[in-house]
Scaffold this motif. Structure first.
Motif, mmCIF file in Angstrom:
data_model
loop_
_atom_site.group_PDB
_atom_site.id
_atom_site.type_symbol
_atom_site.label_atom_id
_atom_site.label_comp_id
_atom_site.label_asym_id
_atom_site.label_seq_id
_atom_site.Cartn_x
_atom_site.Cartn_y
_atom_site.Cartn_z
ATOM 1 N N ARG A 107 -8.222 1.678 -6.411
ATOM 2 C CA ARG A 107 -8.494 0.527 -5.544
ATOM 3 C C ARG A 107 -9.913 0.047 -5.795
ATOM 4 N NH1 ARG A 107 -8.688 2.922 0.516
ATOM 5 N NH2 ARG A 107 -10.023 4.695 0.130
ATOM 6 N N PRO A 108 -10.154 -1.241 -5.550
ATOM 7 C CA PRO A 108 -11.485 -1.784 -5.789
ATOM 8 C C PRO A 108 -12.483 -1.291 -4.743
ATOM 9 C CG PRO A 108 -9.970 -3.507 -5.053
ATOM 10 C CD PRO A 108 -9.182 -2.248 -5.182
ATOM 11 N N PRO A 109 -13.766 -1.243 -5.087
ATOM 12 C CA PRO A 109 -14.786 -0.740 -4.167
ATOM 13 C C PRO A 109 -14.840 -1.479 -2.834
ATOM 14 C CG PRO A 109 -15.714 -1.012 -6.353
ATOM 15 C CD PRO A 109 -14.334 -1.589 -6.390
ATOM 16 N N TYR A 110 -14.547 -2.788 -2.823
ATOM 17 C CA TYR A 110 -14.621 -3.536 -1.572
ATOM 18 C C TYR A 110 -13.516 -3.146 -0.587
ATOM 19 C CZ TYR A 110 -11.183 -6.492 -3.955
ATOM 20 O OH TYR A 110 -10.100 -6.956 -4.644
ATOM 21 N N GLU A 111 -12.566 -2.337 -1.020
ATOM 22 C CA GLU A 111 -11.521 -1.845 -0.117
ATOM 23 C C GLU A 111 -11.704 -0.361 0.192
ATOM 24 O OE1 GLU A 111 -7.546 -2.801 -1.057
ATOM 25 O OE2 GLU A 111 -7.954 -4.920 -1.341
ATOM 26 N N ALA A 112 -12.923 0.121 0.072
ATOM 27 C CA ALA A 112 -13.198 1.543 0.264
ATOM 28 C C ALA A 112 -12.818 2.046 1.654
ATOM 29 C CB ALA A 112 -14.668 1.826 -0.002
ATOM 30 N N HIS A 113 -12.854 1.181 2.648
ATOM 31 C CA HIS A 113 -12.537 1.603 4.012
ATOM 32 C C HIS A 113 -11.145 1.161 4.457
ATOM 33 C CE1 HIS A 113 -16.607 3.030 4.387
ATOM 34 N NE2 HIS A 113 -17.056 1.855 3.979
ATOM 35 N N SER A 114 -10.350 0.669 3.523
ATOM 36 C CA SER A 114 -8.986 0.251 3.834
ATOM 37 C C SER A 114 -8.044 1.450 3.822
ATOM 38 C CB SER A 114 -8.483 -0.764 2.806
ATOM 39 O OG SER A 114 -9.284 -1.908 2.808
ATOM 40 N N VAL A 115 -7.010 1.353 4.607
ATOM 41 C CA VAL A 115 -5.980 2.393 4.622
ATOM 42 C C VAL A 115 -5.003 2.126 3.484
ATOM 43 C CG1 VAL A 115 -4.092 3.367 5.952
ATOM 44 C CG2 VAL A 115 -6.186 2.688 7.098
ATOM 45 N N ILE A 116 -4.643 3.165 2.762
ATOM 46 C CA ILE A 116 -3.675 3.044 1.686
ATOM 47 C C ILE A 116 -2.452 3.885 2.026
ATOM 48 C CG2 ILE A 116 -3.170 3.583 -0.713
ATOM 49 C CD1 ILE A 116 -5.998 3.015 -1.404
ATOM 50 N N ILE A 117 -1.295 3.260 1.931
ATOM 51 C CA ILE A 117 -0.032 3.986 2.089
ATOM 52 C C ILE A 117 0.693 3.888 0.761
ATOM 53 C CG2 ILE A 117 2.189 4.080 3.251
ATOM 54 C CD1 ILE A 117 0.897 2.838 5.663
ATOM 55 N N GLN A 118 1.100 5.010 0.244
ATOM 56 C CA GLN A 118 1.791 5.001 -1.039
ATOM 57 C C GLN A 118 3.276 4.752 -0.821
ATOM 58 O OE1 GLN A 118 0.861 7.831 -4.266
ATOM 59 N NE2 GLN A 118 2.961 8.492 -4.006
ATOM 60 N N ALA A 119 3.761 3.642 -1.353
ATOM 61 C CA ALA A 119 5.189 3.321 -1.297
ATOM 62 C C ALA A 119 5.856 3.670 -2.625
ATOM 63 C CB ALA A 119 5.392 1.850 -0.974
ATOM 64 N N THR A 120 5.090 3.552 -3.710
ATOM 65 C CA THR A 120 5.573 3.905 -5.047
ATOM 66 C C THR A 120 4.438 4.572 -5.817
ATOM 67 O OG1 THR A 120 4.901 1.816 -6.068
ATOM 68 C CG2 THR A 120 7.112 1.895 -5.112
ATOM 69 N N SER A 121 4.776 5.188 -6.920
ATOM 70 C CA SER A 121 3.751 5.706 -7.833
ATOM 71 C C SER A 121 4.252 5.468 -9.252
ATOM 72 C CB SER A 121 3.474 7.189 -7.591
ATOM 73 O OG SER A 121 4.610 7.958 -7.853
ATOM 74 N N GLY A 122 3.321 5.385 -10.165
ATOM 75 C CA GLY A 122 3.683 5.088 -11.542
ATOM 76 C C GLY A 122 3.884 3.601 -11.748
ATOM 77 N N CYS A 123 4.410 3.256 -12.895
ATOM 78 C CA CYS A 123 4.606 1.858 -13.268
ATOM 79 C C CYS A 123 6.080 1.631 -13.579
ATOM 80 C CB CYS A 123 3.747 1.534 -14.483
ATOM 81 S SG CYS A 123 3.990 -0.140 -15.109
ATOM 82 N N THR A 124 6.637 0.530 -13.082
ATOM 83 C CA THR A 124 8.048 0.237 -13.329
ATOM 84 C C THR A 124 8.316 -0.111 -14.783
ATOM 85 O OG1 THR A 124 7.722 -2.068 -12.684
ATOM 86 C CG2 THR A 124 8.499 -0.551 -10.989
ATOM 87 N N TYR A 125 7.325 -0.639 -15.470
ATOM 88 C CA TYR A 125 7.513 -1.025 -16.873
ATOM 89 C C TYR A 125 7.064 0.097 -17.802
ATOM 90 C CZ TYR A 125 7.407 -3.773 -21.142
ATOM 91 O OH TYR A 125 7.616 -4.233 -22.409
ATOM 92 N N GLY A 126 5.798 0.469 -17.717
ATOM 93 C CA GLY A 126 5.272 1.620 -18.443
ATOM 94 C C GLY A 126 5.248 1.531 -19.960
ATOM 95 N N LYS A 127 5.313 0.324 -20.535
ATOM 96 C CA LYS A 127 5.344 0.206 -21.992
ATOM 97 C C LYS A 127 4.217 -0.647 -22.549
ATOM 98 C CE LYS A 127 10.283 0.757 -21.819
ATOM 99 N NZ LYS A 127 11.505 0.034 -21.563
ATOM 100 N N CYS A 128 3.261 -1.026 -21.733
ATOM 101 C CA CYS A 128 2.143 -1.847 -22.210
ATOM 102 C C CYS A 128 1.243 -1.007 -23.116
ATOM 103 C CB CYS A 128 1.327 -2.381 -21.035
ATOM 104 S SG CYS A 128 2.252 -3.472 -19.944
ATOM 105 N N ARG A 129 0.937 -1.519 -24.288
ATOM 106 C CA ARG A 129 0.096 -0.782 -25.232
ATOM 107 C C ARG A 129 -1.374 -0.773 -24.830
ATOM 108 N NH1 ARG A 129 2.512 -1.673 -31.208
ATOM 109 N NH2 ARG A 129 4.662 -1.262 -30.652
#
Length: 61
Positions: free
Chosen positions: A9-31
């Motif tokens: 997450r970017p530094p300006y969101e350091a105090h934001s709450v994060i909830i993980q709904a997914t992990s990883g990448c749906t595509y996963g093939k970018c070089r």
């Protein structure tokens, strides 16, 4: 809180709450991207998501 792998997450969101709904990448093939290299895409179980919401309510009602 339930988290899998790295959390980005970017530094300006350091105090934001994060909830993980997914992990990883749906595509996963970018070089050009190594952000989720070696991490398979998955959705968080609903139970974990609900537990995280309950925990957040304690800190930010």
């Amino acid at each position: 809180m339930h988290f899998t792998g790295r959390t980005w997450r970017p530094p300006y969101e350091a105090h934001s709450v994060i909830i993980q709904a997914t992990s990883g990448c749906t595509y996963g093939k970018c070089r050009f991207c190594s952000l989720y290299q070696g991490e398979c895409f998955r959705m968080s179980p609903l139970r974990e998501f609900e537990e995280d919401l309950e925990e957040i309510k304690f800190y930010q009602p």
